[in-house]
Design an enzyme around this catalytic site. Structure first.
Site, short mmCIF file in Angstrom:
data_model
loop_
_atom_site.label_atom_id
_atom_site.label_comp_id
_atom_site.label_asym_id
_atom_site.label_seq_id
_atom_site.Cartn_x
_atom_site.Cartn_y
_atom_site.Cartn_z
N ARG A 1 -2.61 -1.77 5.67
CA ARG A 1 -3.39 -2.39 4.60
C ARG A 1 -3.14 -3.89 4.61
O ARG A 1 -2.41 -4.44 3.79
CB ARG A 1 -3.06 -1.74 3.26
CG ARG A 1 -3.74 -0.39 3.14
CD ARG A 1 -3.52 0.30 1.84
NE ARG A 1 -4.52 1.34 1.64
CZ ARG A 1 -4.46 2.26 0.70
NH1 ARG A 1 -3.44 2.29 -0.14
NH2 ARG A 1 -5.42 3.17 0.58
N GLN B 1 -9.13 -4.56 6.44
CA GLN B 1 -9.78 -3.99 5.26
C GLN B 1 -11.04 -3.20 5.59
O GLN B 1 -11.30 -2.15 5.01
CB GLN B 1 -10.12 -5.12 4.27
CG GLN B 1 -8.91 -5.60 3.47
CD GLN B 1 -9.30 -6.66 2.46
OE1 GLN B 1 -10.31 -7.34 2.60
NE2 GLN B 1 -8.48 -6.81 1.43
N ASP C 1 -10.29 0.41 6.57
CA ASP C 1 -9.44 1.19 5.66
C ASP C 1 -10.17 2.46 5.21
O ASP C 1 -10.80 2.49 4.14
CB ASP C 1 -9.04 0.32 4.47
CG ASP C 1 -8.00 0.99 3.58
OD1 ASP C 1 -7.70 2.18 3.80
OD2 ASP C 1 -7.49 0.32 2.65
N SER D 1 -9.15 4.11 1.78
CA SER D 1 -9.76 3.51 0.60
C SER D 1 -11.23 3.89 0.47
O SER D 1 -11.71 4.20 -0.63
CB SER D 1 -9.61 1.99 0.64
OG SER D 1 -8.26 1.61 0.47
N TYR E 1 2.08 0.83 -1.79
CA TYR E 1 2.13 2.23 -2.19
C TYR E 1 3.19 2.44 -3.27
O TYR E 1 4.12 1.65 -3.41
CB TYR E 1 2.45 3.14 -0.99
CG TYR E 1 1.38 3.16 0.07
CD1 TYR E 1 0.25 3.96 -0.08
CD2 TYR E 1 1.50 2.38 1.21
CE1 TYR E 1 -0.74 3.99 0.90
CE2 TYR E 1 0.51 2.41 2.20
CZ TYR E 1 -0.59 3.21 2.03
OH TYR E 1 -1.57 3.23 3.00
#
Length: 377
Positions: free
Chosen positions: A124, A129, A132, A135, A232
């Site tokens: 991450r 991005q 990802d 996500s 996290y």
């Protein structure tokens, strides 16, 4: 010679998503690749074979033909034994491998001499991005969780004032304010619910409040340090868990809907809601557990079904929640894959650079061995 990218039907039970859309066929061919698709690949996402062919892919009738000589195999879930055996040594597999739990698949990939990358291990960082996948899929899971809750709840979500009287707004409590939790909050708010949320990460408080929800947590010193460098949640101490459990118990009894989203990479889902919590809730209340694939946050949850407790609480344990929004989930995931595959193509040919920080972090098997330190350990 152009690299050949293959995409096959998802063979895992209940998987409706696909790793390829007509849009991403065009993007991959634009990168100089040849794309081969097994017939029926897009069926669960309402994409006909003709749409792939019109976008420039070659549609073939069987698995063996799809994988013959393929350089890269793109999947949603990890490949089955039949798919692995059809791959040539040195081929590349990119998928949501679930590498922590699917050890047999990882071992088979290593044994077949296949280089594999797990999309769940994409770091991450800003540069990654667009890749990802966790996500992109969690975002849709959070949205769908609220839709499933609204469907199971025997009342309306918004406050409604009518000539016959007022309908009270539903009280929704979201446990875990990561990507899925934040989308659940936003969706429940759009439906008119009164929303509260909790998370062990301090940064989540501002995010929750920015969406118009109230933040509920024990905000002590441990709470202030409860986040890893990767963003996290950390495993909390037994003492903190006890304090948070007491707060949760006093709050949950007042709620109409609870949505749990808490996951810790490489570990079973933490238990957030006990049978005592469930027993304290009103008849007609609903709990949706987004962590059910990893063992569940809710005690007594049953994967793949809606269970009703003796006191009339509905426990929604649908697995693969993104797959219940398959067309959009496939579209986002396929774009994640195109961005990732772009790192390993140069002038239309396969050029793996395992020193690249993204490829290195996501690599699971290479050269006949398991190379990811966490999975290897």
């Amino acid at each position: 010679m152009a690299v050949t990218i293959a995409v096959t039907r998802e063979r895992r039970d209940g998987e409706t998503r696909t790793a390829l859309t007509p849009e991403t066929v065009r993007k991959l061919t634009g990168l100089g690749a040849t794309v081969r698709v097994e017939a029926g690949t897009g069926q669960g996402s309402s994409i006909p074979d003709d749409a792939y062919a019109e976008a420039g892919a070659t549609v073939v009738r069987d698995l063996k033909t799809a994988l013959a000589g393929a350089d890269i195999l793109l999947k949603v879930r990890g490949p089955t034994a039949s798919e692995i055996s059809a791959l040539r040594p040195g081929a590349v597999v990119v998928a949501l491998l679930d590498a922590w739990r699917e050890k047999e698949t990882v071992t088979a990939l290593a044994g077949a001499g296949v280089t594999s990358f797990a999309m769940e291990f994409v770091p991450r960082i800003t540069r990654a991005q667009v890749m990802d996948a966790l996500s992109s899929q969690a975002n849709l899971a959070g949205y769908r969780a609220v839709i499933e809750a609204a469907a199971a709840y025997g009342r309306g979500f918004p406050m409604m004032m009518t000539a016959a009287g007022t309908v009270a707004a539903a009280k929704v409590f979201v446990m875990g304010a990561g990507v899925a939790g934040l989308q659940a909050i936003a969706t429940a708010r759009r439906l008119g619910a009164v929303v509260t949320a909790t998370d062990v990460r301090p940064a989540a408080k501002e995010q929750v409040e920015s969406l118009g929800a109230k933040f509920v947590a024990v905000e002590d010193e441990e709470f202030k340090a409860a986040e890893t460098a990767g963003g996290y949640a950390k495993q909390m101490s037994a003492e903190y868990q006890a304090k948070q459990a007491a707060l949760t118990a006093s709050h949950i009894v007042k709620q109409d809907v609870v949505i749990t989203t808490a996951l810790i990479p490489g570990r079973p889902a933490p238990r957030l809601v006990t049978t005592d919590h469930v027993a304290s809730m009103k008849p007609g209340s609903v709990i949706v557990d987004l962590a059910v694939d990893n063992g569940g946050n809710v005690e007594g949850i049953k994967a793949g079904e809606i269970a009703t407790t003796p006191n009339g609480v509905s426990l929604v344990g649908w697995t693969n929640m993104p797959g219940r929004v398959a067309a959009d989930a496939s579209s986002l995931y396929a774009r994640n894959l195109v961005a990732f595959v772009g790192l390993m193509l140069k002038d239309g040919a396969l050029a793996l650079d395992l020193d690249d920080e993204i490829l290195k972090a996501a690599a699971v098997t290479h050269g006949g061995a398991i190379v990811h330190e966490g999975v290897k350990a």
